[in-house]
Design an enzyme around this catalytic site. Structure first.
Site, mmCIF file in Angstrom:
data_model
loop_
_atom_site.group_PDB
_atom_site.id
_atom_site.type_symbol
_atom_site.label_atom_id
_atom_site.label_comp_id
_atom_site.label_asym_id
_atom_site.label_seq_id
_atom_site.Cartn_x
_atom_site.Cartn_y
_atom_site.Cartn_z
ATOM 1 N N GLY A 10 45.949 44.299 43.611
ATOM 2 C CA GLY A 10 45.501 43.257 42.685
ATOM 3 C C GLY A 10 44.022 43.359 42.393
ATOM 4 N N ALA A 11 43.548 44.597 42.185
ATOM 5 C CA ALA A 11 42.108 44.865 42.113
ATOM 6 C C ALA A 11 41.521 44.670 40.720
ATOM 7 C CB ALA A 11 41.827 46.297 42.585
ATOM 8 N N SER A 13 41.089 41.917 38.836
ATOM 9 C CA SER A 13 40.331 40.716 38.491
ATOM 10 C C SER A 13 40.104 39.859 39.730
ATOM 11 C CB SER A 13 41.087 39.886 37.430
ATOM 12 O OG SER A 13 42.314 39.410 37.956
ATOM 13 N N TYR A 164 55.057 28.875 46.710
ATOM 14 C CA TYR A 164 53.778 29.476 47.090
ATOM 15 C C TYR A 164 53.495 29.248 48.577
ATOM 16 C CZ TYR A 164 48.897 30.935 46.715
ATOM 17 O OH TYR A 164 47.699 31.591 46.874
#
Length: 281
Positions: A10-11, A13, A164
């Site tokens: 997930g790099a 942002s 979540y």
């Protein structure tokens, strides 16, 4: 002597980008793992601008697809590189119940199962490092979560908080379980709560839903750079080189509440996860 190698999921942002920049500035080579090639290339340019042209590279992977995770792992493992740091940062918040390509509710499927398989398939390369570190970005939302062993996919009574919270509780229990299995090795695993960070998580790219709420609340949130501080501490600091199986907030180990400290639940989750992703052992 070659530079140490780090990998961040997930790099493209938010915290993932800030963590990638921090690792690159610390002198590490960084593999930026992104789902979107276009957004990944934009983020790669930002890391190179901040830390130097040869500090980072982009590799694509969809953590919502077990097949793509296996493809990625085969490609990376074939390089033979030791992986010094893995930061499992990518995460989704699904306002509506959606499924991964393998049929799992998206939050448990990506936040937990995707990273579970990703980590397990890269584990030999992490263990090949002199002192491998696995950093799991969890959340204080775990306190509101519970593991729905009879219905992990939340087919009944779905809501975003339930999904979540379950996925973040699973992150912590995974880190604790893996740490036990790596006891006696030079590889450590820790999880963390980054704080309330202003990122685009939960904002729909298609509709923009949630964006106005983020704008309203942004003054009360940490910046991604502030949120990445504990992840970078766990990835880089000699102070925590021997810490494993711990949960950190503001660079300090924290006592875990109730369900996250339940060893029986951790083992049940491990067994279910192994079966769900198709691993044996």
């Amino acid at each position: 002597m070659s530079r140490k190698l780090a990998m961040v999921t997930g790099a493209n942002s938010g915290m993932g980008l800030a963590t990638s920049i921090g690792l690159a500035k610390a002198g590490m080579r960084v593999v930026m793992v992104c789902r979107s090639e276009a957004r990944g290339k934009e983020a790669l340019a930002k890391v190179r601008d901040a830390a130097g042209g040869d500090t980072a590279e982009l590799m694509l992977c969809d953590l919502g697809s077990f097949a793509d995770i296996r493809r990625f792992a085969a490609e990376f493992n074939s390089r033979g590189d030791a992986l010094d740091v893995l930061v499992n940062n990518a995460g989704v918040v699904s306002l509506k119940r959606t499924l991964t390509k393998d049929g799992f509710e998206s939050m448990i499927g990506i936040n937990h199962l995707g990273h579970f398989l990703f980590t397990m398939l890269l584990l030999d390369r992490i263990k090949a490092a002199k002192q491998g570190r696995i950093v799991v970005v969890a959340s204080g939302a775990y306190k509101a979560g519970r593991l729905n062993f009879d219905d992990f996919n939340l087919t009944k009574g779905f809501n975003v908080a339930k999904g979540y919270g379950q996925s973040k509780l699973a992150n912590i229990l995974f880190a604790r379980s893996l740490a036990k299995r790596l006891a006696g090795t030079t590889t450590t695993v820790n999880s963390l709560h980054p704080g309330a960070v202003a990122t685009n998580i939960g904002v729909s790219r298609e509709t923009g839903f949630g964006k106005s709420l983020h704008v309203l609340l942004k003054p009360f949130f940490l910046t991604p750079e502030q949120g990445s501080e504990t992840a970078l501490h766990l990835a880089l600091s000699p102070e925590v080189k021997d810490a494993s199986g711990e949960y950190f907030y503001k660079k300090q180990a924290q006592a875990l509440a109730g369900k996250a400290a339940d060893d029986e639940s951790a083992e049940r989750l491990w067994k279910w996860s192994m079966e769900a992703v198709g691993l044996k052992g």
